[in-house]
Design a protein around this motif. Structure first.
Motif, short mmCIF file in Angstrom:
data_model
loop_
_atom_site.label_atom_id
_atom_site.label_comp_id
_atom_site.label_asym_id
_atom_site.label_seq_id
_atom_site.Cartn_x
_atom_site.Cartn_y
_atom_site.Cartn_z
N GLY A 1 6.47 5.36 11.30
CA GLY A 1 7.88 5.02 11.51
C GLY A 1 8.26 3.62 11.10
O GLY A 1 9.24 3.06 11.63
N LEU A 2 7.54 3.05 10.15
CA LEU A 2 7.81 1.69 9.71
C LEU A 2 8.46 1.69 8.32
O LEU A 2 8.15 2.53 7.48
N PRO A 3 9.35 0.73 8.05
CA PRO A 3 9.90 0.58 6.69
C PRO A 3 8.80 0.19 5.73
O PRO A 3 7.83 -0.49 6.10
N ALA A 4 8.95 0.60 4.46
CA ALA A 4 7.91 0.35 3.46
C ALA A 4 8.49 -0.36 2.24
O ALA A 4 9.53 0.03 1.71
N VAL A 5 7.77 -1.39 1.80
CA VAL A 5 7.98 -2.00 0.49
C VAL A 5 6.76 -1.61 -0.34
O VAL A 5 5.63 -1.93 0.04
N ILE A 6 6.96 -0.90 -1.45
CA ILE A 6 5.86 -0.43 -2.28
C ILE A 6 6.02 -0.98 -3.68
O ILE A 6 7.03 -0.72 -4.35
N THR A 7 5.02 -1.75 -4.14
CA THR A 7 5.11 -2.36 -5.46
C THR A 7 3.82 -2.09 -6.26
O THR A 7 2.73 -2.00 -5.69
N PHE A 8 3.99 -2.02 -7.57
CA PHE A 8 2.90 -1.68 -8.47
C PHE A 8 2.42 -2.89 -9.25
O PHE A 8 3.21 -3.75 -9.66
N GLU B 1 0.58 -1.32 16.09
CA GLU B 1 0.18 -1.82 17.40
C GLU B 1 0.54 -3.30 17.59
O GLU B 1 0.89 -3.72 18.70
N GLU B 2 0.48 -4.06 16.51
CA GLU B 2 0.75 -5.49 16.59
C GLU B 2 2.22 -5.83 16.40
O GLU B 2 2.62 -6.99 16.50
N GLY B 3 3.06 -4.81 16.11
CA GLY B 3 4.50 -5.02 16.10
C GLY B 3 5.06 -5.68 14.86
O GLY B 3 5.97 -6.53 14.97
N VAL B 4 4.57 -5.30 13.67
CA VAL B 4 5.14 -5.86 12.44
C VAL B 4 6.53 -5.27 12.21
O VAL B 4 6.90 -4.23 12.76
N ASP B 5 7.30 -5.92 11.35
CA ASP B 5 8.66 -5.46 11.04
C ASP B 5 8.68 -4.42 9.93
O ASP B 5 9.56 -3.55 9.89
N PHE B 6 7.74 -4.51 9.01
CA PHE B 6 7.62 -3.51 7.95
C PHE B 6 6.24 -3.64 7.32
O PHE B 6 5.47 -4.55 7.65
N ILE B 7 5.92 -2.71 6.43
CA ILE B 7 4.65 -2.74 5.72
C ILE B 7 4.89 -3.01 4.25
O ILE B 7 5.73 -2.37 3.61
N ASN B 8 4.14 -3.97 3.73
CA ASN B 8 4.15 -4.25 2.30
C ASN B 8 2.91 -3.61 1.68
O ASN B 8 1.78 -4.03 1.93
N GLY B 9 3.12 -2.55 0.89
CA GLY B 9 2.04 -1.91 0.16
C GLY B 9 2.13 -2.33 -1.30
O GLY B 9 3.16 -2.11 -1.94
N GLU B 10 1.07 -2.93 -1.83
CA GLU B 10 1.23 -3.60 -3.12
C GLU B 10 0.06 -3.40 -4.07
O GLU B 10 -1.02 -2.95 -3.68
N THR B 11 0.32 -3.77 -5.30
CA THR B 11 -0.66 -3.85 -6.37
C THR B 11 -1.31 -2.49 -6.67
O THR B 11 -2.48 -2.44 -7.05
N PHE B 12 -0.57 -1.44 -6.50
CA PHE B 12 -1.09 -0.12 -6.84
C PHE B 12 -0.98 0.10 -8.34
O PHE B 12 0.03 -0.22 -8.95
N TYR B 13 -2.02 0.68 -8.92
CA TYR B 13 -1.94 1.05 -10.33
C TYR B 13 -2.12 2.55 -10.54
O TYR B 13 -2.23 3.01 -11.67
#
Length: 349
Positions: free
Chosen positions: A170-177, A142-154
């Motif tokens: 429908g957003l690009p994803a960066v996923i980091t552990f 809704e706020e119009g971000v360019d992508f989602i950073n999903g992080e620190t998953f273990y």
């Protein structure tokens, strides 16, 4: 026009500045322990300045500071009613700062992270996690971000749920552990196995962030790079973790003689354990040579550290004009106008 994250990745290294959590605690605007980013509502100008400092130090991304701003954390501090306003204001402030970039508007990333309630043996916890991610990603959309950073998953499965909810919007994803001291994700996957699966399922960037310093993260980043065809990211903490103590959660300080609240240096007594900026720059060059595409630093990083990382991979930052130049230093400089009587003391000072 502002290039997308994917366009920038195709053209070269993307720098991602993180570390707001520790930096804003250090500046006095966030409580260690709960680590909830109430600063987005309580001190918005302080948050904007942190965003600005990291962007000026080379970050291509202004990451909306909603790490730990999820329903479970807000429940713990008794402020669930502020959940949506906090998330949306953090994004709006990030967008304002991103537009200030003098060369090209910075990317704005929404931020989701580990919930600490995921339990692989409890289907109800999985439903709660999905709800947490779904509402946060919806607000990001809704706020119009360019992508989602999903992080620190273990947990692999928690990261997969996050990716699914990002993909739905429908957003690009960066996923980091964040890899704990067991050196394996807590539901049995190696980090490279999990990254390969997530990349194949559509994550634009996969990799690691937080918990580990360069020395104990880089071997796993290399393994991820060897197993993943897509883009790989690495954002270590700037602390001297070791094989014996691979994360900063139990990192000892042999010189400390005072009582520590948690009997560990984490999170408020890590100061003597920093890497210097030159060591971090060496890691950045190694990471780029390894084939990493998305490079940055996480908790504990200062803007000056990030600038050194960016410059190490040939990125000129907005604030590179302030990078160290000792030519005119009164003890160590070489400028002919310096006082000779000072220079003779340079080795005795």
């Amino acid at each position: 026009m502002k290039r997308s994250l994917e366009e920038r990745l195709k053209e070269g290294t993307v720098i991602a500045g993180e570390g707001y959590l520790f930096e804003l605690e250090r500046r006095g605007y966030l409580q260690a322990g709960s680590f909830v980013p109430e600063v987005a509502l309580d001190n918005p100008e302080a948050l904007k300045q942190a965003y600005r400092d990291y962007m000026n130090a080379g970050s291509d991304v202004v990451l909306a500071f909603t790490y730990n701003a999820h329903r479970e954390k807000m429940r713990i501090i008794g402020k669930e009613d502020l959940l949506e306003p906090l998330n949306k204001n953090a994004i709006r402030l990030a967008k304002e700062v991103a537009k200030e970039h003098p060369k090209e508007e910075a990317l704005v990333a929404g931020n989701i992270s580990n919930t600490n309630i995921f339990n692989p043996d409890d289907s109800e916890s999985k439903d709660k996690v999905r709800t947490i991610f779904a509402e946060m990603v919806k607000w990001c959309k809704e706020e119009g971000v360019d992508f989602i950073n999903g992080e620190t998953f273990y947990y692999h499965e928690e990261a997969l749920i996050a990716l699914e909810e990002v993909t739905k919007q429908g957003l690009p994803a960066v996923i980091t552990f964040g890899l704990m001291g067991e050196n394996i994700l807590r539901d049995g996957y190696t980090v490279e196995e999990s990254c390969k699966i997530l990349s194949e399922k559509g994550a634009l960037v996969v990799g690691m962030n937080c918990f580990r310093g360069p020395d104990t993260m880089q071997p796993y980043l290399a393994a991820i790079r060897n197993n993943v065809d897509g883009y790989v990211g690495g954002l270590p903490i700037p602390y001297r973790t070791t094989e014996e103590h691979p994360t900063f959660f139990n990192l000892p300080d042999g010189g400390c003689s005072c009582h520590l609240p948690t009997e560990t240096t984490f999170p408020t007594a890590l100061d003597p354990l920093y890497h210097n900026r030159y060591e971090l720059a060496e890691w950045a060059r190694e990471a780029k040579d390894t084939g990493l595409n998305y490079i940055g630093l996480c908790c504990g990083a200062s803007p000056a550290m990030l600038r050194a990382v960016a410059e190490a991979v040939d990125v000129e930052t907005i604030n590179s004009k302030y990078s160290p130049d000792m030519e005119k230093h009164f003890l160590f400089g070489t400028d002919k106008t310096l006082q000779e009587h000072n220079l003779k003391y340079r080795l005795k000072a």
